[in-house]
Design a protein around this motif. Structure first.
Motif, PDB file in Angstrom:
ATOM      1  N   LYS A  78       0.886  -1.278  -0.263  1.00  0.00           N
ATOM      2  CA  LYS A  78      -0.024  -0.023   0.082  1.00  0.00           C
ATOM      3  C   LYS A  78       1.019   1.163  -0.028  1.00  0.00           C
ATOM      4  O   LYS A  78       1.985   1.374   0.673  1.00  0.00           O
ATOM      5  CB  LYS A  78      -0.844  -0.168   1.060  1.00  0.00           C
ATOM      6  N   CYS A  85      -0.517  -6.260   0.562  1.00  0.00           N
ATOM      7  CA  CYS A  85      -1.712  -6.932   0.071  1.00  0.00           C
ATOM      8  C   CYS A  85      -1.647  -7.493  -0.995  1.00  0.00           C
ATOM      9  O   CYS A  85      -0.805  -7.781  -1.717  1.00  0.00           O
ATOM     10  CB  CYS A  85      -2.901  -5.813  -0.008  1.00  0.00           C
ATOM     11  N   ASP A 111      -9.293  -5.584  -3.534  1.00  0.00           N
ATOM     12  CA  ASP A 111      -8.099  -6.199  -2.542  1.00  0.00           C
ATOM     13  C   ASP A 111      -8.861  -7.481  -1.992  1.00  0.00           C
ATOM     14  O   ASP A 111      -9.806  -7.643  -1.440  1.00  0.00           O
ATOM     15  CB  ASP A 111      -7.873  -4.938  -1.423  1.00  0.00           C
ATOM     16  N   CYS A 114      -7.921 -10.068   4.770  1.00  0.00           N
ATOM     17  CA  CYS A 114      -7.046 -10.815   5.292  1.00  0.00           C
ATOM     18  C   CYS A 114      -7.565 -12.378   5.483  1.00  0.00           C
ATOM     19  O   CYS A 114      -6.752 -13.204   5.474  1.00  0.00           O
ATOM     20  CB  CYS A 114      -6.860 -10.381   6.923  1.00  0.00           C
TER      21      CYS A 114
END
Length: 185
Positions: A78, A85, A111, A114
């Motif tokens: 990022k 990511c 994106d 997690c």
């Protein structure tokens, strides 16, 4: 100085754990070309490609219903951050890709959370990111699930059968919440 003092500082590596499930795996062996239970390094500037075409994709799914390139994963950092990511992009013109509740059409990208579930067709993939520090590469660690990752959302409920003898459970295509029945009706 000793060799211990001169050694490079060990850096942790970001690892993407992916657990795969398909209902016909036992019969069709759609995951037979995937390398399970062994970590693999992927260069940070490479795109991880999943699909049917073994000349283009490193992660091959042996199923004619899978696109040549089904989806890609791009590793990135990022802006103005040390956080790494993954970006997932749907490369299939025929099949929509679901990332949790987000639907991706052809060439749409988002994106990767997690921890999330990636699904398309009968395929279910649980993706979990284990954070690391390395900027040169990341690792993938693939696992095979024996049970579905996504459970049916409409499970038959234990509803009382009304006195007229007609149970709403006889119509499983309709998801209904339990209905209170007054015993005087």
């Amino acid at each position: 100085m000793t060799s211990f003092e001169e050694a490079e500082t060990e850096e942790t590596v970001t690892c993407l754990h992916m657990t795969f499930y398909h209902p016909c795996q036992d019969d069709k062996m759609v995951f037979r070309c995937l390398n399970f239970c062994q970590r693999e390094q992927v260069r940070a500037d490479d795109m991880a490609k999943f699909g049917r075409d073994s000349t283009v994709c490193h992660y091959n799914l042996m199923d004619t219903r899978v696109s040549r390139i089904q989806f890609t994963l791009q590793f990135y950092r990022k802006l103005n951050s040390s956080e790494f990511c993954f970006e997932i992009k749907n490369m299939s013109k025929r099949t929509k890709l679901m990332v949790d509740q987000t639907e991706l059409g052809y060439l749409n990208k988002t994106d990767l959370p997690c921890k999330c579930i990636i699904s398309f067709g009968d395929y279910q993939i649980l993706a979990e990111i284990q954070e690391g520090e390395s900027v040169d590469y990341f690792e993938t660690h693939l696992h095979l699930a024996e049970m579905p990752i996504l459970q049916e959302r409409c499970l038959p409920s234990l509803q009382p059968i009304p006195e007229n003898g007609i149970s709403s459970n006889l119509f499983p295509s309709q998801c209904k919440s339990p209905i209170e029945i007054d015993e005087n009706e």
